[in-house]
Design a protein around this motif. Structure first.
Motif, PDB file in Angstrom:
ATOM      1  N   GLY A  35       9.680   4.180   2.451  1.00 17.62           N
ATOM      2  CA  GLY A  35       9.003   2.935   2.093  1.00 17.62           C
ATOM      3  C   GLY A  35       8.774   2.014   3.283  1.00 17.62           C
ATOM      4  N   ILE A  36       7.682   1.260   3.214  1.00 15.68           N
ATOM      5  CA  ILE A  36       7.426   0.240   4.249  1.00 15.68           C
ATOM      6  C   ILE A  36       8.114  -1.053   3.821  1.00 15.68           C
ATOM      7  CG2 ILE A  36       5.674  -1.095   5.499  1.00 15.68           C
ATOM      8  CD1 ILE A  36       3.667   1.124   4.931  1.00 15.68           C
ATOM      9  N   CYS A  37       8.969  -1.561   4.704  1.00 12.32           N
ATOM     10  CA  CYS A  37       9.779  -2.746   4.416  1.00 12.32           C
ATOM     11  C   CYS A  37       9.193  -3.954   5.147  1.00 12.32           C
ATOM     12  CB  CYS A  37      11.186  -2.469   4.925  1.00 12.32           C
ATOM     13  SG  CYS A  37      12.326  -3.833   4.783  1.00 12.32           S
ATOM     14  N   GLY A  38       9.541  -5.142   4.689  1.00  7.97           N
ATOM     15  CA  GLY A  38       9.145  -6.367   5.379  1.00  7.97           C
ATOM     16  C   GLY A  38       9.597  -6.360   6.833  1.00  7.97           C
ATOM     17  N   ASP A 303       6.209   1.779 -11.618  1.00 13.19           N
ATOM     18  CA  ASP A 303       4.801   2.113 -11.387  1.00 13.19           C
ATOM     19  C   ASP A 303       4.087   1.133 -10.459  1.00 13.19           C
ATOM     20  OD1 ASP A 303       5.038   4.322 -12.917  1.00 13.19           O
ATOM     21  OD2 ASP A 303       4.011   3.508 -14.690  1.00 13.19           O
ATOM     22  N   TRP A 304       4.746   0.077 -10.079  1.00 17.96           N
ATOM     23  CA  TRP A 304       4.149  -0.877  -9.143  1.00 17.96           C
ATOM     24  C   TRP A 304       4.213  -0.381  -7.702  1.00 17.96           C
ATOM     25  CZ3 TRP A 304       8.346  -2.464  -6.199  1.00 17.96           C
ATOM     26  CH2 TRP A 304       9.605  -2.414  -6.814  1.00 17.96           C
ATOM     27  N   ILE A 305       4.871   0.751  -7.500  1.00 17.55           N
ATOM     28  CA  ILE A 305       4.916   1.329  -6.146  1.00 17.55           C
ATOM     29  C   ILE A 305       3.617   2.101  -5.903  1.00 17.55           C
ATOM     30  CG2 ILE A 305       6.111   2.992  -4.653  1.00 17.55           C
ATOM     31  CD1 ILE A 305       8.651   2.497  -6.313  1.00 17.55           C
ATOM     32  N   SER A 326      -2.330  -5.011  -2.815  1.00 14.83           N
ATOM     33  CA  SER A 326      -1.760  -5.702  -3.975  1.00 14.83           C
ATOM     34  C   SER A 326      -0.391  -5.148  -4.356  1.00 14.83           C
ATOM     35  CB  SER A 326      -2.711  -5.587  -5.165  1.00 14.83           C
ATOM     36  OG  SER A 326      -2.895  -4.228  -5.481  1.00 14.83           O
ATOM     37  N   ALA A 327      -0.046  -3.955  -3.868  1.00 14.19           N
ATOM     38  CA  ALA A 327       1.226  -3.338  -4.273  1.00 14.19           C
ATOM     39  C   ALA A 327       2.398  -4.038  -3.592  1.00 14.19           C
ATOM     40  CB  ALA A 327       1.222  -1.864  -3.897  1.00 14.19           C
ATOM     41  N   PRO A 328       3.438  -4.386  -4.362  1.00 17.19           N
ATOM     42  CA  PRO A 328       4.618  -4.980  -3.718  1.00 17.19           C
ATOM     43  C   PRO A 328       5.348  -3.977  -2.813  1.00 17.19           C
ATOM     44  CG  PRO A 328       4.593  -5.427  -6.081  1.00 17.19           C
ATOM     45  CD  PRO A 328       3.531  -4.403  -5.819  1.00 17.19           C
ATOM     46  N   LYS A 329       5.090  -2.687  -2.992  1.00 18.33           N
ATOM     47  CA  LYS A 329       5.740  -1.694  -2.124  1.00 18.33           C
ATOM     48  C   LYS A 329       4.829  -0.497  -1.909  1.00 18.33           C
ATOM     49  CE  LYS A 329       9.395  -1.476  -0.680  1.00 18.33           C
ATOM     50  NZ  LYS A 329       9.796  -1.923   0.683  1.00 18.33           N
TER      51      LYS A 329
END
Ligand SMILES: [Zn+2]
Ligand SMILES: [Zn+2]
Length: 352
Positions: A35-38, A303-305, A326-329
């Motif tokens: 995953g791409i993190c902040g 499903d927001w990934i 738009s995806a939070p992750k």
């Protein structure tokens, strides 16, 4: 192996890199998802002195063990590597270990990250993939552990049960959404406001989280009205919003690392007895609790990934950077895993 290498400010190159070497007490993981993190974004902007190019970023990771003790097992990694014997490590506060490092970092010791086909990690950081958690979604364990640690820390100082609290979450990225989901679905709080300037992202959050999704200028953010505020952004302006919004006697949980300093109303913090807590990562126990939460689907659908090919990772960084995402992750996949994403559709025609 192939890897997505951070080569300079706002530059990532997908290229051939040396395979990691197997060391004593470590394993080599074939990365399935990362995953791409902040904090990867922070590095990408050239603002993280611990992450110096050229470097393979990435620390939210699942995969299969390619070489090492648990060869063949599907696993999820706790990327926070600690010494194991200092005061913090021996009192269940490993995340504060003075010698801690995380995957994808250059200082105090280089450890290449997981935006690659392979990554090496100490055996003690390897957890078997729990049942019920999809290997593609499993990298979400790391930010979920961050959020769980933050929520639990906040809960421990509140003067009333968290489910009776009015909660403000600043930031609709993964950490904001996950804090909201934990507070709502596990802690059963009902009055939650989530704030983000990105409308698209707010729309996604509101699909999965029972909360009031608002813009930072919304009149719904009433001063002195929130029992607990999570600042998952960490800008001077979001800290100012947090201190304005928090109730006398309330709590601010500061998680974001965007801007290290700036103006802050310490007068209100003092006169109104505001508790301000900085929070970083998670303990090993938090990580284990998180795997249980995810395997039992306690925070609902993931499903927001959004998933992307690792080789197109540079585009994903660009989209997060310019706010068009738009995806939070976003989770990057180095191998052909996702049917919809990378595998060609074969059409079989039968000629008679
Ligand atoms: Zn992270
Ligand atoms: Zn230690």
């Amino acid at each position: 192996m192939h890897a997505l290498v951070y080569t300079g400010t706002e530059t990532l190159v997908y290229r051939e890199e040396k395979n990691p070497i197997l060391k004593n007490g470590e394993s080599i993981i074939k990365v399935k998802a990362s995953g791409i993190c902040g904090s990867d974004m922070h590095a990408y902007h050239g603002k993280d002195e611990r992450r110096i190019p050229p470097l393979i970023l990435g620390h939210e990771v699942s995969g299969t063990v390619d070489e090492g003790k648990f060869k063949g097992k599907e696993v999820v990694l706790n990327p926070l590597i600690t010494c194991g014997h200092c005061d913090y490590c021996s009192s269940n506060r490993e995340h504060l270990c003075e010698r801690r490092i995380i995957l994808g970092i250059s200082k105090p010791m280089e450890k290449q990250g997981s935006f690659a086909e392979l990554v090496s990690i100490p055996d003690k950081n390897i957890y078997e993939l729990p049942k019920g958690l999809d290997i593609k979604e499993a990298p979400i364990a790391e930010p979920t552990a961050v959020a769980l640690h933050a929520v639990d820390l906040g809960e421990s100082v509140l003067s009333k049960p968290i489910n009776e609290c009015k909660v403000l979450v600043i930031g609709g990225g993964a950490i904001g959404l996950l804090c909201g989901l934990i507070v709502s679905k596990i802690k059963k709080a009902e009055e939650i406001v989530i704030v983000d300037p990105n409308k698209k992202r707010l729309n996604v959050c509101s699909k999965y989280l029972k909360a009031d999704p608002v813009h930072p200028n919304s009149p719904k953010i009433i001063n002195n009205s929130f029992d607990i505020v999570f600042d998952t952004v960490g800008l001077e302006i979001t800290r100012q919003d947090a201190i304005e919004a928090v109730k006398p006697g309330g709590t601010i949980i500061h998680i974001g690392l965007t801007q290290p300093s700036g103006q802050f109303d310490f007068r209100k913090a003092t006169l109104q007895e505001i508790t301000l807590i900085g929070t970083y990562c998670y303990t090993n126990k938090d990580f284990e609790k998180t795997l249980d939460i995810l395997s039992n689907k306690k925070i609902g659908s993931l499903d927001w990934i959004e998933f992307r090919d690792l080789k197109n990772g540079a585009d994903a960084f660009k989209e997060i950077h310019n706010g068009s995402c738009s995806a939070p992750k976003i989770i990057l996949l180095p191998w052909k895993l996702n049917n919809n994403l990378t595998q060609p559709t074969f059409v079989i025609r039968i000629f008679l």
